[in-house]
Design an enzyme around this catalytic site. Structure first.
Site, mmCIF file in Angstrom:
data_model
loop_
_atom_site.group_PDB
_atom_site.id
_atom_site.type_symbol
_atom_site.label_atom_id
_atom_site.label_comp_id
_atom_site.label_asym_id
_atom_site.label_seq_id
_atom_site.Cartn_x
_atom_site.Cartn_y
_atom_site.Cartn_z
ATOM 1 C CD GLU A 33 0.332 -1.562 8.190
ATOM 2 O OE1 GLU A 33 0.800 -1.264 7.085
ATOM 3 O OE2 GLU A 33 -0.037 -0.700 9.025
ATOM 4 C CG ASP A 60 -0.341 -0.169 2.533
ATOM 5 O OD1 ASP A 60 0.898 -0.139 2.626
ATOM 6 O OD2 ASP A 60 -1.098 -0.333 3.521
ATOM 7 C CB SER A 61 4.544 1.731 -0.145
ATOM 8 O OG SER A 61 4.749 0.586 -0.964
ATOM 9 C CD GLU A 100 7.628 0.219 8.211
ATOM 10 O OE1 GLU A 100 7.799 1.349 7.693
ATOM 11 O OE2 GLU A 100 6.665 -0.517 7.930
ATOM 12 C CG ASP A 135 0.788 -4.094 2.278
ATOM 13 O OD1 ASP A 135 1.168 -4.934 3.119
ATOM 14 O OD2 ASP A 135 1.459 -3.091 1.975
ATOM 15 C CE LYS A 180 3.436 -5.871 4.303
ATOM 16 N NZ LYS A 180 2.920 -4.641 4.978
#
Length: 272
Positions: A120, A51-52, A187, A90, A118
């Site tokens: 978070e 999602d960057s 991270e 993501d 992935k």
């Protein structure tokens, strides 16, 4: 006969065996077919459709505006260009707020070509991780600095520096491993914490700003190429590999070799 017949196919077993042998592996973000081909052909084992893309492609100041449809679209592009790497995707902001939503969102990404999804978060994701894993959807847990929670965290800050918070990350990572997580991405955490987690967990640990002792390293492709969006401060853990390379492809190869040779990240890229 397809030219891809002899391409090495990387899967979770590949990464698990590399961890057990003490071999490092490399990961990079990718968002389209052209770069996916170049990166995977350069020896990088894992591609992340991250999602960057909200920051490096769409021009946002965070990852929050990225939608599931955005990730699905770029997932299909990366799948088309991939040359044997494992592809991780993501789950974007608020696409996994409850278990059924997570299942539906993950299914969309898997159908588009993802091998791993992935998420978070920490302990609150244990049940979701278990449900996904039970249904054949591999999970990478993302802990430490979690960009989707940037407003709660109060900025892009190193996580787990004090003893209590470090222990909480360790405990929650163990919980997620027990729930069925296949990978952990750390991270912006101190080197010592990352080393402890890598030695404690049986699953491969991928780091970004987590020091040299993790099993694999990941970077945002644009950071590796020295392409920083306007107004964005270059993070400490970033290295421009294009500066000394003769080509973009050469930069990807240099990154892969530096990770596997243990020369990246260097001390100046780490947090204590």
């Amino acid at each position: 006969m397809s030219s891809q017949t002899d391409v090495r196919r990387v899967n979770l077993t590949t990464l698990q065996k590399m961890k057990h042998r003490g071999e490092k592996f490399a990961a990079l973000t990718a968002y389209d077919a052209c770069f996916a081909e170049m990166i995977s052909s350069a020896g990088v084992e894992v591609l992340l459709v991250g999602d960057s893309l909200g920051m490096v492609l769409q021009g946002h100041d965070s990852t929050l505006p990225v939608t599931l449809d955005d990730i699905v679209y770029h997932m299909r592009c990366v799948r088309a260009g991939n040359r044997g790497a494992l592809i991780m995707a993501d789950l974007p902001f608020m696409s996994y707020g409850h278990e059924q939503q997570a299942l539906d969102s993950a299914a969309a990404l898997m159908r588009a070509g993802a091998h791993v999804v992935k998420l978070e978060g920490g302990a609150w994701l244990a049940n979701t991780t278990s449900k996904l894993s039970e249904r054949g959807i591999p999970v990478c847990a993302h802990m430490g600095l979690t960009p989707q929670a940037i407003n709660r965290l109060g900025g892009y800050r190193v996580q787990g520096r004090d003893t209590a918070k470090a222990q909480a990350i360790i405990d929650e990572a163990k919980l997620l491993e027990d729930a069925g997580a296949s990978l952990l991405l750390l991270e912006c955490v101190p080197v010592g914490l990352a080393k402890t987690l890598t030695e404690t967990l049986s699953i491969p640990v991928i780091g970004i700003g987590a020091g040299p002792d993790v099993d694999g390293q990941i970077m945002v492709m644009h950071d590796l190429l020295g392409i920083t969006p306007p107004g964005i401060k270059v993070p400490r853990f970033v290295k421009n590999f294009l500066v000394d390379a003769q080509s973009v492809r050469g930069a990807f190869e240099a990154y892969s070799e530096a990770v596997k040779g243990g020369t990246f990240p260097a001390p100046e890229h780490c947090f204590l």
